[in-house]
Design an enzyme around this catalytic site. Structure first.
Site, PDB file in Angstrom:
ATOM      1  CD  GLU A 128      81.680  44.878  12.688  1.00  0.00           C
ATOM      2  OE1 GLU A 128      81.475  43.721  13.092  1.00  0.00           O
ATOM      3  OE2 GLU A 128      81.793  45.163  11.473  1.00  0.00           O
ATOM      4  CG  ASN A 170      85.275  50.816  11.309  1.00  0.00           C
ATOM      5  OD1 ASN A 170      84.940  51.804  10.658  1.00  0.00           O
ATOM      6  ND2 ASN A 170      85.259  49.594  10.801  1.00  0.00           N
ATOM      7  CG  HIS A 207      78.503  47.657   5.181  1.00  0.00           C
ATOM      8  ND1 HIS A 207      79.302  47.419   4.078  1.00  0.00           N
ATOM      9  CD2 HIS A 207      79.298  47.466   6.256  1.00  0.00           C
ATOM     10  CE1 HIS A 207      80.527  47.096   4.487  1.00  0.00           C
ATOM     11  NE2 HIS A 207      80.553  47.126   5.797  1.00  0.00           N
ATOM     12  CD  GLU A 235      83.939  47.932   7.183  1.00  0.00           C
ATOM     13  OE1 GLU A 235      82.994  47.132   6.976  1.00  0.00           O
ATOM     14  OE2 GLU A 235      84.701  47.827   8.170  1.00  0.00           O
ATOM     15  CG  ASP A 237      78.980  47.604   0.789  1.00  0.00           C
ATOM     16  OD1 ASP A 237      78.192  47.968   1.691  1.00  0.00           O
ATOM     17  OD2 ASP A 237      79.671  46.573   0.892  1.00  0.00           O
TER      18      ASP A 237
HETATM   19  O1  G3I Z   1      90.482  32.491   3.115  1.00  0.00           O
HETATM   20  C1  G3I Z   1      89.494  31.484   3.348  1.00  0.00           C
HETATM   21  C2  G3I Z   1      89.652  30.354   2.382  1.00  0.00           C
HETATM   22  O2  G3I Z   1      90.886  29.740   2.627  1.00  0.00           O
HETATM   23  C3  G3I Z   1      88.488  29.391   2.582  1.00  0.00           C
HETATM   24  O3  G3I Z   1      88.576  28.361   1.650  1.00  0.00           O
HETATM   25  C4  G3I Z   1      87.171  30.097   2.414  1.00  0.00           C
HETATM   26  C5  G3I Z   1      85.982  29.189   2.657  1.00  0.00           C
HETATM   27  O4  G3I Z   1      84.951  29.820   3.360  1.00  0.00           O
HETATM   28  O5  G3I Z   1      87.118  31.149   3.345  1.00  0.00           O
HETATM   29  C6  G3I Z   1      88.129  32.121   3.171  1.00  0.00           C
HETATM   30  O6  G3I Z   1      87.999  33.086   4.167  1.00  0.00           O
HETATM   31  C7  G3I Z   1      86.919  33.998   3.975  1.00  0.00           C
HETATM   32  C8  G3I Z   1      87.494  35.403   3.954  1.00  0.00           C
HETATM   33  O7  G3I Z   1      86.453  36.329   3.893  1.00  0.00           O
HETATM   34  C9  G3I Z   1      88.442  35.640   2.773  1.00  0.00           C
HETATM   35  O8  G3I Z   1      87.740  35.489   1.567  1.00  0.00           O
HETATM   36  C10 G3I Z   1      85.958  33.842   5.133  1.00  0.00           C
HETATM   37  O9  G3I Z   1      85.322  32.586   5.076  1.00  0.00           O
HETATM   38  C11 G3I Z   1      84.927  34.917   5.099  1.00  0.00           C
HETATM   39  O10 G3I Z   1      84.163  34.870   6.294  1.00  0.00           O
HETATM   40  C12 G3I Z   1      85.604  36.265   5.022  1.00  0.00           C
HETATM   41  O11 G3I Z   1      84.583  37.269   4.909  1.00  0.00           O
HETATM   42  C13 G3I Z   1      84.990  38.567   5.238  1.00  0.00           C
HETATM   43  C14 G3I Z   1      84.165  39.067   6.412  1.00  0.00           C
HETATM   44  O12 G3I Z   1      84.520  40.412   6.694  1.00  0.00           O
HETATM   45  C15 G3I Z   1      84.399  38.225   7.646  1.00  0.00           C
HETATM   46  O13 G3I Z   1      83.680  38.709   8.709  1.00  0.00           O
HETATM   47  C16 G3I Z   1      84.774  39.459   4.040  1.00  0.00           C
HETATM   48  O14 G3I Z   1      85.686  39.077   2.998  1.00  0.00           O
HETATM   49  C17 G3I Z   1      84.988  40.918   4.392  1.00  0.00           C
HETATM   50  O15 G3I Z   1      84.563  41.726   3.333  1.00  0.00           O
HETATM   51  C18 G3I Z   1      84.183  41.269   5.628  1.00  0.00           C
HETATM   52  O16 G3I Z   1      84.454  42.611   5.974  1.00  0.00           O
HETATM   53  C19 G3I Z   1      83.757  43.100   7.121  1.00  0.00           C
HETATM   54  C20 G3I Z   1      84.675  44.084   7.827  1.00  0.00           C
HETATM   55  O17 G3I Z   1      85.896  43.478   8.130  1.00  0.00           O
HETATM   56  C21 G3I Z   1      84.020  44.637   9.084  1.00  0.00           C
HETATM   57  N1  G3I Z   1      82.707  45.206   8.802  1.00  0.00           N
HETATM   58  C22 G3I Z   1      81.795  44.337   8.054  1.00  0.00           C
HETATM   59  C23 G3I Z   1      82.450  43.824   6.764  1.00  0.00           C
HETATM   60  C24 G3I Z   1      81.489  42.984   5.966  1.00  0.00           C
HETATM   61  O18 G3I Z   1      81.132  41.817   6.634  1.00  0.00           O
END
Ligand code: G3I
Length: 302
Positions: A128, A170, A207, A235, A237
């Site tokens: 990105e 990517n 996406h 990715e 969906d």
């Molecule tokens: O692990 C912590 C946890 O300890 C905490 O209590 C909780 C509270 O917010 O957060 C948890 O971390 C989260 C993490 O996912 C694991 O669940 C983060 O806040 C959250 O921001 C994070 O989101 C991820 C996101 O990327 C971050 O940018 C998504 O799961 C994940 O699906 C998403 O994936 C991205 C790709 O990497 C890149 N392309 C876009 C895609 C969708 O956004």
């Protein structure tokens, strides 16, 4: 063949999913994972904030769990991701000296890739880096401190660290051929190929809204493939998972010989980052949705 992975393999492709280490102990989840998917991308576990939360201190535990699972079940891995402006710890985003940042970036790439050397099919080396609605890079600490050359630097470092892994760029919103962002990434890949900068693949995150892919999606995949790179859907969906939208997406890939495979961004709707949009192939109970059958049948058209 009766599963996504086997059906994709029939035309030499893979079918993958994003996996969260914390869910591997959920038997509904892992049963579907091991039955249907032959490629895994860690959803968060290989990102900078998890892997190197403070300078020089590496935490491979959560990602190792996923890699070990994959090895035990004959699944390949996509590494995601080495250089990204998001999920980046404050100690990195605060660096303003170019020599320091270059050495920090190169050390991060080399250390992470070396740890997983020989175990990763393809790495998202840079994720990105382009701005929406533009042919230019977005603002980030890497862009602002190192300049346009940071992407090339990252790919050259990655090639040295693991010469056998495929190296991907990517991004999202690069599926519609005429979009400025698509054109910007295309120009970069063309330039890298012309100058011998190592790049092997482009990941189209895919996406999509409920309408599915843009009409030009297959053209986009074809034009990038013609530059001499593999293309991958990394990715996928789709809001509400309409069967036709999924089918159109899969067909765009199977019609392009250099489309190496497809990864959906999660297994069940309840695993998706798009809360409330039900964009995946299995419902919260782990049952196959109509989109599943559409994908299985579209994979067979390859
Ligand atoms: O692990 C912590 C946890 O300890 C905490 O209590 C909780 C509270 O917010 O957060 C948890 O971390 C989260 C993490 O996912 C694991 O669940 C983060 O806040 C959250 O921001 C994070 O989101 C991820 C996101 O990327 C971050 O940018 C998504 O799961 C994940 O699906 C998403 O994936 C991205 C790709 O990497 C890149 N392309 C876009 C895609 C969708 O956004």
């Amino acid at each position: 063949a009766g599963t996504l992975g086997a059906q994709a393999a029939a035309s030499g492709r893979y079918f993958g999913t994003a996996v969260a280490a914390g869910k591997l102990g959920d038997s509904t989840y892992s049963t579907i994972l091991d039955r249907e998917f032959n490629m895994i991308t860690p959803e968060n576990e290989m990102k900078w904030d998890t892997i190197e939360p403070s300078r020089g201190s590496f935490n491979f535990g959560p990602a190792d769990q996923i890699v070990n699972h994959a090895q035990a079940h004959g699944q390949r891995m996509r590494g995601h991701t080495l250089v990204w402006h998001s999920q980046l710890p404050g100690w990195v985003s605060g660096i303003n000296d170019p020599n320091t940042l270059r050495s920090v970036m190169d050390n991060h790439i080399t250390t992470e890739m070396t740890h997983y050397k020989g175990k990763i099919y393809a790495w998202d080396v840079v994720n990105e880096a382009f701005a929406d609605g533009s042919t230019q890079h977005r603002s980030s600490v890497f862009q602002n401190v190192l300049g346009n050359g940071f992407i090339e630097e990252a790919f050259r470092t990655a090639r040295t660290a693991d010469p056998n892994a495929k190296l991907c760029y990517n991004d999202y919103n690069i599926e519609n051929w005429t979009d400025a962002k698509t054109q910007g990434v295309y120009a970069m890949v063309k330039d890298f190929k012309a100058r011998g900068v190592p790049i092997d693949c482009v990941g189209f995150q895919s996406h999509f809204g409920s309408g599915g892919p843009p009409a030009s999606f297959q053209t986009t995949l074809s034009n990038f493939a013609a530059l001499g790179v593999d293309v991958q859907l990394t990715e996928l969906d789709i809001a509400q998972a309409p069967a036709t939208a999924y089918s159109n997406t899969v067909k765009a890939c199977v019609n392009i010989s250099r489309c190496a495979g497809i990864t959906v961004w999660g297994i069940r709707d309840s695993d998706s980052w798009r809360s409330g949009e039900n964009p995946l192939l299995f419902d919260g109970g782990g049952n196959k949705k109509p989109a599943y059958d559409a994908v299985l049948s579209a994979l067979g058209s390859g």
